[in-house]
Design a protein around this motif. Structure first.
Motif, PDB file in Angstrom:
ATOM      1  N   ARG A   1      -5.273 -13.837 -10.063  1.00 48.99           N
ATOM      2  CA  ARG A   1      -4.554 -12.822 -10.817  1.00 48.99           C
ATOM      3  C   ARG A   1      -5.232 -11.486 -10.623  1.00 48.99           C
ATOM      4  N   VAL A   2      -4.424 -10.480 -10.284  1.00 54.69           N
ATOM      5  CA  VAL A   2      -4.964  -9.160  -9.983  1.00 54.69           C
ATOM      6  C   VAL A   2      -4.260  -8.112 -10.838  1.00 54.69           C
ATOM      7  N   ALA A   3      -5.049  -7.221 -11.431  1.00 50.47           N
ATOM      8  CA  ALA A   3      -4.504  -6.092 -12.172  1.00 50.47           C
ATOM      9  C   ALA A   3      -4.583  -4.853 -11.289  1.00 50.47           C
ATOM     10  N   VAL A   4      -3.495  -4.103 -11.231  1.00 50.54           N
ATOM     11  CA  VAL A   4      -3.452  -2.854 -10.470  1.00 50.54           C
ATOM     12  C   VAL A   4      -3.283  -1.712 -11.463  1.00 50.54           C
ATOM     13  N   VAL A   5      -4.221  -0.791 -11.457  1.00 49.45           N
ATOM     14  CA  VAL A   5      -4.175   0.357 -12.360  1.00 49.45           C
ATOM     15  C   VAL A   5      -3.557   1.531 -11.616  1.00 49.45           C
ATOM     16  N   GLY A   6      -2.335   1.883 -11.992  1.00 44.45           N
ATOM     17  CA  GLY A   6      -1.645   2.989 -11.335  1.00 44.45           C
ATOM     18  C   GLY A   6      -0.460   2.507 -10.527  1.00 44.45           C
ATOM     19  N   GLY A   7       0.718   3.037 -10.871  1.00 43.05           N
ATOM     20  CA  GLY A   7       1.941   2.636 -10.166  1.00 43.05           C
ATOM     21  C   GLY A   7       2.414   3.671  -9.179  1.00 43.05           C
ATOM     22  N   GLY A   8       1.475   4.370  -8.544  1.00 41.71           N
ATOM     23  CA  GLY A   8       1.821   5.329  -7.499  1.00 41.71           C
ATOM     24  C   GLY A   8       1.858   4.662  -6.135  1.00 41.71           C
ATOM     25  N   PRO A   9       1.864   5.446  -5.057  1.00 43.04           N
ATOM     26  CA  PRO A   9       1.957   4.886  -3.702  1.00 43.04           C
ATOM     27  C   PRO A   9       0.871   3.865  -3.386  1.00 43.04           C
ATOM     28  N   SER A  10      -0.374   4.170  -3.758  1.00 41.33           N
ATOM     29  CA  SER A  10      -1.474   3.254  -3.454  1.00 41.33           C
ATOM     30  C   SER A  10      -1.356   1.957  -4.250  1.00 41.33           C
ATOM     31  N   GLY A  11      -1.129   2.090  -5.567  1.00 40.04           N
ATOM     32  CA  GLY A  11      -1.024   0.906  -6.404  1.00 40.04           C
ATOM     33  C   GLY A  11       0.152   0.024  -6.022  1.00 40.04           C
ATOM     34  N   LEU A  12       1.293   0.629  -5.758  1.00 39.01           N
ATOM     35  CA  LEU A  12       2.474  -0.144  -5.374  1.00 39.01           C
ATOM     36  C   LEU A  12       2.280  -0.829  -4.021  1.00 39.01           C
TER      37      LEU A  12
ATOM     38  N   ALA B   1       0.025  -3.812  -4.602  1.00 37.12           N
ATOM     39  CA  ALA B   1       0.764  -4.881  -5.270  1.00 37.12           C
ATOM     40  C   ALA B   1       1.693  -5.600  -4.295  1.00 37.12           C
ATOM     41  N   TYR B   2       2.347  -4.846  -3.451  1.00 40.42           N
ATOM     42  CA  TYR B   2       3.274  -5.414  -2.460  1.00 40.42           C
ATOM     43  C   TYR B   2       2.549  -6.353  -1.501  1.00 40.42           C
ATOM     44  N   GLN B   3       1.421  -5.872  -0.946  1.00 42.54           N
ATOM     45  CA  GLN B   3       0.696  -6.683   0.034  1.00 42.54           C
ATOM     46  C   GLN B   3       0.085  -7.928  -0.612  1.00 42.54           C
TER      47      GLN B   3
ATOM     48  N   ILE C   1       9.656  -4.393  -4.418  1.00 38.12           N
ATOM     49  CA  ILE C   1       8.309  -4.883  -4.717  1.00 38.12           C
ATOM     50  C   ILE C   1       8.340  -5.780  -5.955  1.00 38.12           C
ATOM     51  N   LEU C   2       9.083  -5.373  -6.980  1.00 34.02           N
ATOM     52  CA  LEU C   2       9.181  -6.182  -8.190  1.00 34.02           C
ATOM     53  C   LEU C   2       9.871  -7.514  -7.925  1.00 34.02           C
ATOM     54  N   ASP C   3      10.809  -7.505  -6.988  1.00 37.81           N
ATOM     55  CA  ASP C   3      11.518  -8.746  -6.651  1.00 37.81           C
ATOM     56  C   ASP C   3      10.599  -9.797  -6.041  1.00 37.81           C
ATOM     57  N   LEU C   4       9.429  -9.384  -5.591  1.00 31.17           N
ATOM     58  CA  LEU C   4       8.448 -10.339  -5.051  1.00 31.17           C
ATOM     59  C   LEU C   4       7.663 -11.022  -6.168  1.00 31.17           C
ATOM     60  N   GLY C   5       7.926 -10.633  -7.419  1.00 28.16           N
ATOM     61  CA  GLY C   5       7.237 -11.242  -8.541  1.00 28.16           C
ATOM     62  C   GLY C   5       6.196 -10.357  -9.192  1.00 28.16           C
ATOM     63  N   VAL C   6       6.061  -9.122  -8.713  1.00 30.21           N
ATOM     64  CA  VAL C   6       5.101  -8.190  -9.300  1.00 30.21           C
ATOM     65  C   VAL C   6       5.580  -7.763 -10.691  1.00 30.21           C
TER      66      VAL C   6
END
Length: 258
Positions: free
Chosen positions: A1-12, A15-17, A59-64
């Protein structure tokens, strides 16, 4: 389980990868929508919001999982995330404007470039008056975007840049389009101060002419002030688009001293 802080280009992107590789990812975004500077910085004529929404949905459709309106450091601490998740990816972005460092820039009608773009994209009504001086020291895309938005709001816009067109790091096509739209560019000029009216608002910007000297650490020729070349430009609003940096509030433990 991974937490990503920030929903900008880098964070998204992170999350995608990770989601593609089977990790369970939760993104924490401080604003009401994800996208970061893609949404709150780049004008819609360059990046339509609908296109951005579609890309994020993929990206959300992948389960993020996406949790907006959650500011790490305020609503949840970095330490709590580190305890709950196997890893934390910090993608704060750089949405804090850097000051010019000249007297008078604390006036209400002096904006930082990122703050101006953010407020505009949040639908805030900005009273710019008739003449807008967009202060540009770095000559980057934030300055050009701000200038072109001001033009679309009906303002007369002047950009100051301390080097020449050849050194501007902004996208060449964007600079050319801005000039075609009527944005005036004062090359080889830099701000040194402001003139204020009785109400505390800036009424003019004081500037000085520059000439290029020897190359600096960036490899570009260093701008050198020309003594006795000071001049003023009337202004009803000023946008300082010199640089930007992250907001490290709540992330102090990540800042290492030299």
């Amino acid at each position: 389980r991974v937490a990503v802080v920030g929903g900008g280009p880098s964070g998204l992107s992170c999350a995608y990868q990770l989601a593609r590789r089977g990790y369970r990812v939760k993104v924490f975004e401080a604003f009401e929508k994800a996208g970061g500077m893609l949404r709150y910085g780049i004008p819609e004529y360059r990046l339509p919001e609908g296109v951005l929404d579609q890309e994020i949905q993929r990206i959300l459709d992948l389960g993020v999982e996406l949790h907006c309106g959650v500011k790490v450091g305020r609503d949840v601490t970095l330490g709590e995330l580190k305890e709950e998740y196997d890893a934390v990816y910090v993608a704060l972005g750089a949405q804090q404007g850097v000051s010019l460092g000249v007297e008078g820039e604390d006036a209400p009608n002096v904006f930082s470039g990122v703050d101006f773009l953010n407020r505009f994209h949040h639908g805030e009504k900005l009273d710019l008056g008739k003449d807008v001086v967009a202060i540009v020291v770095g000559g980057g895309d934030t300055a050009i975007d701000a200038a072109r938005i001001c033009k679309r709001l009906g303002a007369n816009v002047t950009i100051l840049y301390r080097r020449t067109l050849a050194e501007m790091p902004a996208i060449k096509e964007e600079v050319e389009e801005a000039i075609k739209e009527g944005v005036k560019v004062e090359f080889l000029a830099a701000p040194v101060g402001f003139t204020k009216g009785p109400d505390g608002l800036v009424t003019a910007m004081k500037a000085i002419r520059m000439e290029l000297g020897e190359p600096d650490a960036s490899g570009r020729r260093r701008p050198v002030p020309i003594q006795g070349s000071e001049f003023e430009i009337p202004a009803s609003a000023v946008i300082s688009a010199v640089s930007q940096h992250p907001d490290f509030l709540g992330f102090e433990e990540l800042i290492r001293s030299e």
